[in-house]
Design an enzyme around this catalytic site. Structure first.
Site, PDB file in Angstrom:
ATOM      1  N   ASN A 216       4.765 -26.797  15.425  1.00 26.52           N
ATOM      2  CA  ASN A 216       3.460 -27.187  14.861  1.00 26.52           C
ATOM      3  C   ASN A 216       3.532 -28.385  13.926  1.00 26.52           C
ATOM      4  OD1 ASN A 216       4.780 -25.471  12.990  1.00 26.52           O
ATOM      5  ND2 ASN A 216       2.854 -25.095  11.959  1.00 26.52           N
TER       6      ASN A 216
ATOM      7  N   THR B  71       9.997 -13.573  16.877  1.00 24.09           N
ATOM      8  CA  THR B  71      11.291 -14.273  17.040  1.00 24.09           C
ATOM      9  C   THR B  71      12.158 -14.031  15.806  1.00 24.09           C
ATOM     10  OG1 THR B  71      10.022 -15.988  18.160  1.00 24.09           O
ATOM     11  CG2 THR B  71      12.338 -16.462  17.727  1.00 24.09           C
TER      12      THR B  71
ATOM     13  N   GLU C  98      11.111 -17.982   7.792  1.00 26.41           N
ATOM     14  CA  GLU C  98       9.740 -18.406   7.445  1.00 26.41           C
ATOM     15  C   GLU C  98       8.883 -18.127   8.670  1.00 26.41           C
ATOM     16  OE1 GLU C  98       8.960 -19.369   4.487  1.00 26.41           O
ATOM     17  OE2 GLU C  98      10.981 -19.617   3.694  1.00 26.41           O
TER      18      GLU C  98
ATOM     19  N   CYS D 276       0.819 -22.733   9.712  1.00 26.48           N
ATOM     20  CA  CYS D 276       1.039 -21.342   9.296  1.00 26.48           C
ATOM     21  C   CYS D 276       0.235 -21.018   8.039  1.00 26.48           C
ATOM     22  CB  CYS D 276       2.525 -21.115   9.055  1.00 26.48           C
ATOM     23  SG  CYS D 276       3.222 -22.326   7.917  1.00 26.48           S
TER      24      CYS D 276
ATOM     25  N   GLU E  10      12.115 -21.295   0.650  1.00 21.24           N
ATOM     26  CA  GLU E  10      12.583 -22.673   0.769  1.00 21.24           C
ATOM     27  C   GLU E  10      11.991 -23.452  -0.386  1.00 21.24           C
ATOM     28  OE1 GLU E  10      11.211 -23.701   4.718  1.00 21.24           O
ATOM     29  OE2 GLU E  10      13.084 -22.991   5.606  1.00 21.24           O
TER      30      GLU E  10
END
Ligand code: NAD
Length: 480
Positions: free
Chosen positions: A150, A230, A248, A282, A461
């Site tokens: 994305n 995933t 994430e 997201c 992060e």
């Protein structure tokens, strides 16, 4: 047709199996380049190159590592127009967005972490006159970095830059759906003089390259951004190997709008937080909850704006809404809209594929879609759609708004609109998300911790949190 190559041991190389995957331009629906269909043999070569480079890179003085990363940053800046056009063509996002957000941020990621490492320090703990402890923070070794489609170069560099700055060598995999700017980055790394093997980019499918990285015994650390399913699979494979993991993952972010907000600012920003990048961020606020006293006004104004938002060729400078990333993803989004209808949702605008003329005839376009009339706990309000689709819901009290906002298996970000300072702080503390934006959206300071709770991920992060992740602490205790 252009064939992209892997970047292994400082060179652009063919995949060992010599197989390639079609790469589509989502704005035309046509194949326009090919990317390596790599497998575990290519990952093995990349790991060997990274391992060989590690002893030297990990002891290269920080300022020298920083200098190479700064050269990469300025080469990205110099290539802004070329990279922005490439990102737009590969992903379907408006070129204006790639030019102002994706590519500048990729350059900023390298710049931020190149300079950040110069200020990164570890702790010392004195035990009065008995002993002193100090903490060493050493790079971990070969880091595996796996990223989604994305925000392709933006998120790829968000992982690679801190990993490299901290002294690790990297085996990275961009999404097979948007490989182009990662390939162009490998060319820039060569131009910048990044020593061979320090960064290796292996292209290909998740179930081949991604899983080979995850399972590789000599990659002790995985930084992953992508879908929650995933992420769970990666955790399943990596956890028994005791790998360090940063995950994430997805989101279903609430946007809470109170009657006492700055209405114009809220309306303008809510258009953006709903539909930027075709809703494929997201952090987009896909569940919009509005205080009942302004619900009808908001609905009328928001739907009017969304209906006017024209979908167009992403390469056109004026386009604000481009194509979604793939045919498969378009079908998924359209199926979600059908599900919403079957759950009793009323489509107030959009809800359909858009067919453009000329070269964009076969492109994957969806009209901005607003849906109302659904309960907060139905599937449409629980499952991530990741497209230009939002739901709107009224609420009566702050407690009800909070309950609905937190009624999610996700917990990435929340957005809050109110001019009541006390309420803002009160709710910020109670929202179960890793990030809370009050009277703004996507305002980012790269020093802040970034990540989610619950199904949105594990770890953070950003800033020194990234250096903490990409280094291993070791306590040294000296008896005095
Ligand atoms: P995805 O999970 O399908 O793929 C992400 C990456 O993982 C790709 O490179 C893919 O090839 C790879 N992959 C797939 N299967 C794998 C496996 N078994 N082992 C290892 N790697 C594998 O996600 P996507 O569709 O590319 O991206 C969309 C998702 O990413 C959305 O859910 C979105 O919310 C999430 N996302 C999260 C953040 C965040 O910061 N939290 C940011 C962007 C996107």
């Amino acid at each position: 047709m252009q064939k992209l190559q892997n970047y292994i041991n400082g060179e652009l190389t063919e995949p060992i199996g010599k197989q390639y995957i079609d790469n589509y331009d989502p704005s035309t629906g046509k194949v326009y380049s090919l990317l390596p269909d790599s497998d575990e043999r290519d990952v093995q070569l990349a790991v060997e190159a990274a391992k060989a480079a590690f002893p030297s890179w990990s002891v290269t003085p920080k300022d020298q590592r920083a200098a190479v990363l700064l050269r990469i940053s300025s080469l990205i800046d110099k290539s802004l127009e070329r990279l922005a056009k490439a990102e737009s063509k590969d992903n379907g996002k408006p070129v204006s967005l790639a030019r102002t957000v994706d590519i500048p941020r990729a350059a900023a990621n390298f710049h931020f972490y190149a300079t950040g490492i110069l200020h990164f320090a570890s702790e010392a703990h004195a035990m009065e006159e008995e002993a002193i402890n100090y903490t060493l923070r050493n790079p971990v070794g070969v880091a595996g970095c796996i990223s989604p489609w994305n925000l392709p170069l933006y998120l790829f560099s968000w992982k690679i830059a801190p990993a490299l700055a901290a002294g690790n060598c990297v085996v990275a995999k961009p999404s097979e759906i948007t490989p182009m700017t990662a390939f162009l980055l490998s060319e820039l790394c060569i131009e910048a003089g990044l020593p061979k093997g320090v960064l290796n980019i292996v292209h290909g499918y998740g179930h081949k390259v991604g899983s080979a990285i995850t399972a590789h015994p000599e990659i002790p650390l995985i930084s992953f951004t992508g879908g929650t399913k995933t992420g769970a699979e990666i955790a399943r494979v990596a956890a028994p190997m005791f790998k360090k993991l940063s995950l994430e993952l997805g989101g279903k972010n609430p946007n809470l709008i109170f009657a006492d907000c700055n209405y114009e600012n809220m309306l303008r920003t809510t258009m953006n937080s709903s539909f930027a990048n075709q809703g494929q961020i997201c952090l987009c606020g896909s569940r919009i909850m509005v205080e009942r006293s302004i619900y009808e006004k908001f609905k009328t104004d928001f739907v009017a704006k969304a209906s006017k938002m024209s979908v167009g060729n992403p390469a056109d400078d004026k386009t604000k809404m481009g194509a979604v990333v793939s045919e498969q993803h378009m079908e998924k989004i359209l199926a979600c809209i059908e599900l919403a209808k079957s759950e009793g949702g009323k489509v107030l605008c959009g809800g359909n594929r858009v067919y453009l003329d000329g070269e964009n005839k076969g492109g994957y376009f969806i009209a901005p879609t607003v849906i109302e009339g659904l309960p907060y706990n139905c599937r449409t309000n629980q499952e991530e759609i990741f497209g230009p689709v939002v739901t709107i819901m009224p609420f009566d009290t702050e407690a009800e708004a909070l309950m609905m906002a937190n009624a999610s298996t996700y917990g990435l970000a929340s957005i809050l609109w109110t001019e009541n300072l006390t309420r803002a702080h009160r709710l910020a503390g109670k929202l179960h998300t890793g990030i809370v934006w009050i009277n703004c959206w996507l305002l980012r300071d790269l020093r802040t911790p970034f990540g989610g709770v619950k199904g949105s991920g594990v770890g953070r992060e950003g800033g020194f949190e990234a250096f903490d992740f990409f280094t291993e602490p070791k306590n040294v205790c000296i008896k005095l």
